[in-house]
Design an enzyme around this catalytic site. Structure first.
Site, PDB file in Angstrom:
ATOM      1  N   HIS A   7      60.918-150.481 -91.836  1.00 12.89           N
ATOM      2  CA  HIS A   7      61.966-149.727 -91.405  1.00 12.89           C
ATOM      3  C   HIS A   7      62.811-149.386 -92.504  1.00 12.89           C
ATOM      4  CE1 HIS A   7      61.975-150.483 -87.150  1.00 12.89           C
ATOM      5  NE2 HIS A   7      61.135-151.520 -87.576  1.00 12.89           N
ATOM      6  N   ASP A   9      66.277-148.474 -93.024  1.00  7.57           N
ATOM      7  CA  ASP A   9      67.589-149.082 -93.094  1.00  7.57           C
ATOM      8  C   ASP A   9      67.612-150.552 -93.151  1.00  7.57           C
ATOM      9  OD1 ASP A   9      66.500-149.480 -90.574  1.00  7.57           O
ATOM     10  OD2 ASP A   9      68.309-148.978 -89.482  1.00  7.57           O
ATOM     11  N   HIS A 187      57.197-150.942 -80.795  1.00  8.44           N
ATOM     12  CA  HIS A 187      57.662-152.234 -81.014  1.00  8.44           C
ATOM     13  C   HIS A 187      57.567-152.874 -79.334  1.00  8.44           C
ATOM     14  CE1 HIS A 187      59.891-150.954 -84.516  1.00  8.44           C
ATOM     15  NE2 HIS A 187      60.022-152.210 -84.705  1.00  8.44           N
ATOM     16  N   GLU A 190      57.303-158.672 -79.060  1.00  8.89           N
ATOM     17  CA  GLU A 190      58.025-159.437 -79.940  1.00  8.89           C
ATOM     18  C   GLU A 190      58.922-160.238 -79.445  1.00  8.89           C
ATOM     19  OE1 GLU A 190      60.584-156.763 -82.320  1.00  8.89           O
ATOM     20  OE2 GLU A 190      61.211-158.255 -84.004  1.00  8.89           O
ATOM     21  N   ASP A 266      58.268-155.207 -91.997  1.00 10.26           N
ATOM     22  CA  ASP A 266      59.174-154.933 -91.110  1.00 10.26           C
ATOM     23  C   ASP A 266      60.406-154.381 -91.753  1.00 10.26           C
ATOM     24  OD1 ASP A 266      60.207-154.447 -88.509  1.00 10.26           O
ATOM     25  OD2 ASP A 266      60.254-156.406 -88.079  1.00 10.26           O
TER      26      ASP A 266
HETATM   27 ZN   LIG Z   1      60.071-153.176 -86.662  1.00 12.69          ZN
END
Ligand SMILES: [Zn+2]
Length: 331
Positions: A7, A9, A187, A190, A266
Protein backbone atom coordinates in the site's frame (compact mmCIF):
# COMPACT_ATOMS: atom_id res chain seq x y z
CA UNK A 1 12.62 -9.20 -4.45
CA UNK A 2 9.02 -8.78 -5.52
CA UNK A 3 6.04 -7.27 -3.68
CA UNK A 4 2.52 -7.77 -5.04
CA UNK A 5 0.74 -6.40 -1.97
CA UNK A 6 2.09 -3.01 -1.05
CA UNK A 7 0.00 0.00 0.00
CA UNK A 8 1.27 3.43 -0.97
CA UNK A 9 -0.12 5.29 2.05
CA UNK A 10 1.34 2.70 4.42
CA UNK A 11 4.78 2.92 2.86
CA UNK A 12 5.89 6.58 3.00
CA UNK A 13 9.44 6.94 4.26
CA UNK A 14 10.36 9.09 7.27
CA UNK A 15 11.92 11.52 4.77
CA UNK A 16 8.65 11.62 2.81
CA UNK A 17 6.78 12.48 6.00
CA UNK A 18 9.23 15.26 6.87
CA UNK A 19 9.27 16.71 3.35
CA UNK A 20 5.50 16.58 2.80
CA UNK A 21 4.58 17.78 6.30
CA UNK A 22 6.87 20.80 5.97
CA UNK A 23 5.44 21.56 2.55
CA UNK A 24 1.85 21.34 3.86
CA UNK A 25 2.47 22.99 7.24
CA UNK A 26 1.24 19.86 9.03
CA UNK A 27 2.58 18.95 12.46
CA UNK A 28 3.83 15.37 12.70
CA UNK A 29 3.45 15.29 16.46
CA UNK A 30 5.93 14.89 19.30
CA UNK A 31 5.99 11.14 18.90
CA UNK A 32 7.28 11.25 15.31
CA UNK A 33 8.67 8.99 13.90
CA UNK A 34 7.32 6.40 16.35
CA UNK A 35 3.73 7.33 15.50
CA UNK A 36 4.07 6.22 11.87
CA UNK A 37 4.79 2.59 12.82
CA UNK A 38 2.19 0.34 14.38
CA UNK A 39 3.16 -1.21 17.75
CA UNK A 40 3.28 -5.01 17.91
CA UNK A 41 0.71 -4.77 20.74
CA UNK A 42 -1.80 -3.20 18.34
CA UNK A 43 -5.23 -4.60 19.20
CA UNK A 44 -7.02 -5.06 15.88
CA UNK A 45 -7.26 -4.36 12.15
CA UNK A 46 -9.32 -1.27 13.02
CA UNK A 47 -6.54 0.12 15.24
CA UNK A 48 -3.98 -0.76 12.55
CA UNK A 49 -5.98 1.17 9.95
CA UNK A 50 -5.84 4.32 12.13
CA UNK A 51 -2.12 4.60 11.25
CA UNK A 52 -3.17 5.70 7.77
CA UNK A 53 -4.76 8.99 8.88
CA UNK A 54 -1.55 11.01 8.91
CA UNK A 55 -0.11 9.81 5.57
CA UNK A 56 -3.48 10.35 3.91
CA UNK A 57 -3.58 13.90 5.21
CA UNK A 58 -0.31 14.50 3.36
CA UNK A 59 -1.42 12.94 0.08
CA UNK A 60 -4.13 15.30 -1.09
CA UNK A 61 -2.43 17.02 -4.04
CA UNK A 62 -1.19 15.76 -7.40
CA UNK A 63 2.34 16.84 -6.59
CA UNK A 64 2.45 15.04 -3.25
CA UNK A 65 0.94 11.85 -4.65
CA UNK A 66 3.47 11.81 -7.48
CA UNK A 67 6.23 12.45 -4.94
CA UNK A 68 5.07 9.45 -2.89
CA UNK A 69 4.93 6.96 -5.78
CA UNK A 70 8.22 8.22 -7.19
CA UNK A 71 9.93 7.95 -3.81
CA UNK A 72 8.60 4.43 -3.21
CA UNK A 73 9.69 3.18 -6.65
CA UNK A 74 13.20 4.57 -6.13
CA UNK A 75 13.45 2.99 -2.69
CA UNK A 76 12.36 -0.44 -3.92
CA UNK A 77 14.84 -0.27 -6.78
CA UNK A 78 17.68 0.64 -4.42
CA UNK A 79 16.71 -2.26 -2.18
CA UNK A 80 17.20 -4.69 -5.06
CA UNK A 81 13.55 -5.35 -5.89
CA UNK A 82 12.80 -6.37 -9.46
CA UNK A 83 9.02 -5.83 -9.49
CA UNK A 84 6.23 -4.32 -7.38
CA UNK A 85 2.52 -3.66 -7.60
CA UNK A 86 1.69 -0.59 -5.54
CA UNK A 87 -1.91 -0.09 -4.47
CA UNK A 88 -3.91 2.85 -3.17
CA UNK A 89 -7.54 4.00 -3.03
CA UNK A 90 -8.05 7.08 -5.23
CA UNK A 91 -11.19 7.97 -3.24
CA UNK A 92 -9.08 8.61 -0.11
CA UNK A 93 -7.15 11.39 -1.85
CA UNK A 94 -10.07 13.65 -2.79
CA UNK A 95 -10.24 15.80 0.36
CA UNK A 96 -8.95 18.86 -1.48
CA UNK A 97 -10.98 18.47 -4.64
CA UNK A 98 -9.01 16.05 -6.81
CA UNK A 99 -11.02 13.58 -8.89
CA UNK A 100 -10.19 9.87 -8.73
CA UNK A 101 -8.84 10.07 -12.28
CA UNK A 102 -6.53 12.94 -11.33
CA UNK A 103 -5.28 11.01 -8.31
CA UNK A 104 -4.53 7.91 -10.38
CA UNK A 105 -2.81 9.94 -13.10
CA UNK A 106 -0.63 11.73 -10.53
CA UNK A 107 0.39 8.36 -9.07
CA UNK A 108 1.22 7.10 -12.56
CA UNK A 109 3.27 10.18 -13.29
CA UNK A 110 5.41 9.61 -10.19
CA UNK A 111 6.00 5.98 -11.14
CA UNK A 112 6.93 6.81 -14.74
CA UNK A 113 9.29 9.55 -13.67
CA UNK A 114 11.11 7.35 -11.15
CA UNK A 115 11.34 4.37 -13.50
CA UNK A 116 13.45 6.43 -15.90
CA UNK A 117 16.20 6.16 -13.31
CA UNK A 118 15.53 2.59 -12.19
CA UNK A 119 16.95 0.52 -15.00
CA UNK A 120 15.40 -2.93 -15.22
CA UNK A 121 12.94 -2.41 -12.35
CA UNK A 122 9.23 -2.70 -13.14
CA UNK A 123 6.29 -1.30 -11.19
CA UNK A 124 2.53 -1.20 -11.72
CA UNK A 125 -0.43 0.21 -9.83
CA UNK A 126 -3.66 -1.26 -8.45
CA UNK A 127 -6.66 0.92 -7.57
CA UNK A 128 -8.46 -0.01 -4.35
CA UNK A 129 -12.19 0.26 -3.83
CA UNK A 130 -13.02 0.76 -0.14
CA UNK A 131 -15.36 -1.35 1.97
CA UNK A 132 -16.74 1.72 3.70
CA UNK A 133 -17.01 3.64 0.40
CA UNK A 134 -20.31 4.53 -1.27
CA UNK A 135 -21.23 2.34 -4.22
CA UNK A 136 -21.05 5.15 -6.76
CA UNK A 137 -17.60 6.13 -5.50
CA UNK A 138 -16.34 2.55 -5.79
CA UNK A 139 -17.95 2.32 -9.24
CA UNK A 140 -15.94 5.38 -10.22
CA UNK A 141 -12.72 3.62 -9.10
CA UNK A 142 -13.54 0.77 -11.49
CA UNK A 143 -14.33 3.28 -14.26
CA UNK A 144 -10.97 4.97 -13.73
CA UNK A 145 -9.14 1.63 -13.81
CA UNK A 146 -10.88 0.88 -17.10
CA UNK A 147 -10.03 4.30 -18.54
CA UNK A 148 -6.39 3.76 -17.65
CA UNK A 149 -6.16 0.29 -19.15
CA UNK A 150 -2.95 -0.02 -21.14
CA UNK A 151 -1.05 2.17 -18.66
CA UNK A 152 0.65 0.93 -15.49
CA UNK A 153 -2.75 0.68 -13.78
CA UNK A 154 -3.23 -3.08 -14.01
CA UNK A 155 -6.12 -3.99 -11.74
CA UNK A 156 -8.51 -3.28 -8.89
CA UNK A 157 -8.72 -4.29 -5.24
CA UNK A 158 -11.15 -4.06 -2.34
CA UNK A 159 -9.62 -2.88 0.94
CA UNK A 160 -10.77 -1.72 4.37
CA UNK A 161 -12.34 -3.30 7.44
CA UNK A 162 -13.88 -6.54 6.18
CA UNK A 163 -15.69 -7.65 9.33
CA UNK A 164 -18.36 -4.95 9.01
CA UNK A 165 -18.64 -4.97 5.20
CA UNK A 166 -18.70 -8.45 3.62
CA UNK A 167 -17.57 -8.89 0.01
CA UNK A 168 -21.06 -9.86 -1.11
CA UNK A 169 -22.09 -6.18 -0.70
CA UNK A 170 -19.82 -5.32 -3.61
CA UNK A 171 -21.27 -7.58 -6.28
CA UNK A 172 -22.33 -4.70 -8.57
CA UNK A 173 -18.89 -3.14 -8.41
CA UNK A 174 -17.08 -6.33 -9.32
CA UNK A 175 -19.63 -7.26 -11.96
CA UNK A 176 -18.57 -4.04 -13.67
CA UNK A 177 -14.88 -4.86 -13.15
CA UNK A 178 -15.48 -8.29 -14.69
CA UNK A 179 -17.35 -6.73 -17.62
CA UNK A 180 -14.30 -4.53 -18.23
CA UNK A 181 -12.07 -7.60 -17.88
CA UNK A 182 -10.00 -5.92 -15.18
CA UNK A 183 -7.64 -7.94 -13.01
CA UNK A 184 -9.16 -8.33 -9.55
CA UNK A 185 -7.57 -8.94 -6.17
CA UNK A 186 -9.60 -8.63 -2.95
CA UNK A 187 -8.55 -8.37 0.70
CA UNK A 188 -10.39 -11.29 2.31
CA UNK A 189 -9.94 -13.86 5.04
CA UNK A 190 -7.72 -11.53 7.04
CA UNK A 191 -10.02 -10.38 9.83
CA UNK A 192 -12.76 -12.86 8.89
CA UNK A 193 -13.07 -16.46 7.83
CA UNK A 194 -13.12 -18.68 4.78
CA UNK A 195 -16.65 -17.66 3.69
CA UNK A 196 -15.34 -14.17 3.01
CA UNK A 197 -12.67 -15.62 0.70
CA UNK A 198 -15.33 -17.60 -1.16
CA UNK A 199 -17.40 -14.42 -1.61
CA UNK A 200 -14.32 -12.69 -3.00
CA UNK A 201 -13.93 -15.53 -5.52
CA UNK A 202 -17.62 -15.15 -6.44
CA UNK A 203 -16.77 -11.52 -7.17
CA UNK A 204 -14.13 -12.57 -9.69
CA UNK A 205 -10.94 -12.21 -7.66
CA UNK A 206 -8.02 -14.21 -9.08
CA UNK A 207 -5.81 -13.14 -6.21
CA UNK A 208 -6.69 -12.79 -2.54
CA UNK A 209 -5.06 -10.29 -0.20
CA UNK A 210 -4.08 -12.32 2.90
CA UNK A 211 -6.66 -15.13 2.88
CA UNK A 212 -4.88 -16.80 5.79
CA UNK A 213 -8.17 -17.95 7.27
CA UNK A 214 -9.07 -20.00 4.23
CA UNK A 215 -10.35 -23.40 5.34
CA UNK A 216 -7.91 -25.41 3.24
CA UNK A 217 -9.87 -28.65 3.77
CA UNK A 218 -13.29 -27.29 2.88
CA UNK A 219 -12.55 -24.44 0.48
CA UNK A 220 -8.96 -25.17 -0.55
CA UNK A 221 -10.05 -27.38 -3.47
CA UNK A 222 -12.02 -24.51 -5.04
CA UNK A 223 -9.08 -22.10 -4.63
CA UNK A 224 -6.80 -24.69 -6.24
CA UNK A 225 -9.24 -25.49 -9.06
CA UNK A 226 -9.70 -21.80 -9.90
CA UNK A 227 -5.91 -21.28 -9.72
CA UNK A 228 -6.17 -18.51 -7.12
CA UNK A 229 -3.02 -16.95 -5.73
CA UNK A 230 -2.84 -15.72 -2.12
CA UNK A 231 -0.90 -12.64 -1.07
CA UNK A 232 0.41 -13.45 2.43
CA UNK A 233 1.65 -10.52 4.55
CA UNK A 234 2.73 -12.22 7.82
CA UNK A 235 3.92 -9.34 10.01
CA UNK A 236 0.81 -7.31 9.23
CA UNK A 237 -1.32 -10.32 10.26
CA UNK A 238 0.48 -10.52 13.60
CA UNK A 239 -0.03 -6.81 14.21
CA UNK A 240 -3.75 -6.84 13.37
CA UNK A 241 -4.15 -9.97 15.54
CA UNK A 242 -5.33 -11.92 12.55
CA UNK A 243 -2.62 -14.47 13.51
CA UNK A 244 -0.75 -14.91 16.80
CA UNK A 245 2.73 -15.99 15.70
CA UNK A 246 4.70 -16.57 12.50
CA UNK A 247 4.23 -20.29 13.11
CA UNK A 248 0.48 -19.73 12.61
CA UNK A 249 1.03 -18.58 9.01
CA UNK A 250 -0.68 -21.46 7.13
CA UNK A 251 2.23 -21.85 4.77
CA UNK A 252 2.52 -25.64 4.83
CA UNK A 253 -1.27 -26.14 4.79
CA UNK A 254 -1.54 -24.15 1.55
CA UNK A 255 1.54 -25.80 0.03
CA UNK A 256 0.24 -29.27 0.89
CA UNK A 257 -2.94 -28.50 -1.04
CA UNK A 258 -0.99 -27.06 -3.98
CA UNK A 259 -2.47 -23.57 -3.50
CA UNK A 260 -0.31 -20.76 -4.85
CA UNK A 261 0.94 -18.22 -2.35
CA UNK A 262 3.26 -15.23 -2.35
CA UNK A 263 5.05 -13.32 0.42
CA UNK A 264 4.49 -9.57 0.66
CA UNK A 265 4.93 -6.65 3.03
CA UNK A 266 1.46 -4.99 3.03
CA UNK A 267 2.82 -1.71 4.44
CA UNK A 268 6.53 -1.04 4.63
CA UNK A 269 6.16 1.83 7.12
CA UNK A 270 3.03 1.04 9.13
CA UNK A 271 4.22 -2.56 9.57
CA UNK A 272 7.90 -1.51 9.63
CA UNK A 273 8.93 -4.31 7.28
CA UNK A 274 9.85 -5.25 3.70
CA UNK A 275 9.76 -8.45 1.67
CA UNK A 276 13.28 -9.46 2.74
CA UNK A 277 12.22 -9.30 6.39
CA UNK A 278 8.99 -11.18 5.71
CA UNK A 279 10.90 -14.00 4.01
CA UNK A 280 13.45 -13.93 6.79
CA UNK A 281 10.77 -14.50 9.47
CA UNK A 282 9.33 -17.38 7.48
CA UNK A 283 12.78 -18.81 6.78
CA UNK A 284 13.47 -18.91 10.50
CA UNK A 285 10.06 -20.33 11.35
CA UNK A 286 9.65 -22.90 8.59
CA UNK A 287 13.25 -23.54 7.64
CA UNK A 288 12.54 -22.62 4.00
CA UNK A 289 14.99 -23.99 1.48
CA UNK A 290 16.13 -22.14 -1.63
CA UNK A 291 13.73 -23.99 -3.93
CA UNK A 292 10.78 -23.00 -1.75
CA UNK A 293 11.81 -19.34 -1.71
CA UNK A 294 12.33 -19.49 -5.46
CA UNK A 295 8.87 -21.04 -5.85
CA UNK A 296 7.16 -18.25 -3.91
CA UNK A 297 8.96 -15.58 -5.91
CA UNK A 298 8.12 -17.38 -9.14
CA UNK A 299 4.46 -17.31 -8.04
CA UNK A 300 4.79 -13.55 -7.57
CA UNK A 301 5.86 -13.28 -11.20
CA UNK A 302 3.39 -15.77 -12.63
CA UNK A 303 0.36 -14.34 -10.80
CA UNK A 304 1.34 -10.68 -11.17
CA UNK A 305 -0.91 -8.54 -13.32
CA UNK A 306 1.88 -7.46 -15.68
CA UNK A 307 2.32 -8.45 -19.33
CA UNK A 308 3.69 -11.82 -20.45
CA UNK A 309 6.66 -10.02 -21.94
CA UNK A 310 7.58 -8.43 -18.60
CA UNK A 311 6.97 -11.74 -16.78
CA UNK A 312 9.46 -13.46 -19.10
CA UNK A 313 12.08 -10.81 -18.33
CA UNK A 314 11.41 -11.09 -14.59
CA UNK A 315 11.83 -14.88 -14.68
CA UNK A 316 15.29 -14.47 -16.18
CA UNK A 317 16.18 -11.90 -13.57
CA UNK A 318 14.88 -14.06 -10.71
CA UNK A 319 17.08 -16.96 -11.87
CA UNK A 320 20.09 -14.66 -11.88
CA UNK A 321 19.36 -13.25 -8.43
CA UNK A 322 17.89 -16.11 -6.43
CA UNK A 323 21.20 -17.04 -4.78
CA UNK A 324 21.67 -13.47 -3.61
CA UNK A 325 18.06 -13.15 -2.40
CA UNK A 326 18.35 -16.40 -0.49
CA UNK A 327 21.60 -15.38 1.16
CA UNK A 328 19.98 -12.07 2.19
CA UNK A 329 17.05 -13.73 3.93
CA UNK A 330 18.91 -16.73 5.36
CA UNK A 331 21.00 -14.78 7.81
ZN1 LIG B 1 -3.42 -4.81 2.34
Amino acid sequence: MIDLHLHLDGSLSEQDFLYLAKKEGICLGKEFPNNIYVPMDCKSLEEYLMRFDLPLQLLQSKENIAHATSSLVRRLYKMGYIYAEIRFAPQLHMQKGLTQLEVAKAALEGVEEALKECDGFEANLLLCCMRHGAEEVNMETVEVANKLKGTRVVGVDLAGAEAMHPSSYYKNIFDLAKEYRLNITIHAGEATGSDEVMMALDNGATRIGHGVHLDTEKDGPRAKKEDICFEFCPTSNLQTKSLKTYADVPLRAFMDKGIALTINSDNMTVSNTDVYQEFSHLYQTFNLNKDEVYGFLLNSINYSFTSEEVKARLRVKLKERIDKFYSQIAM
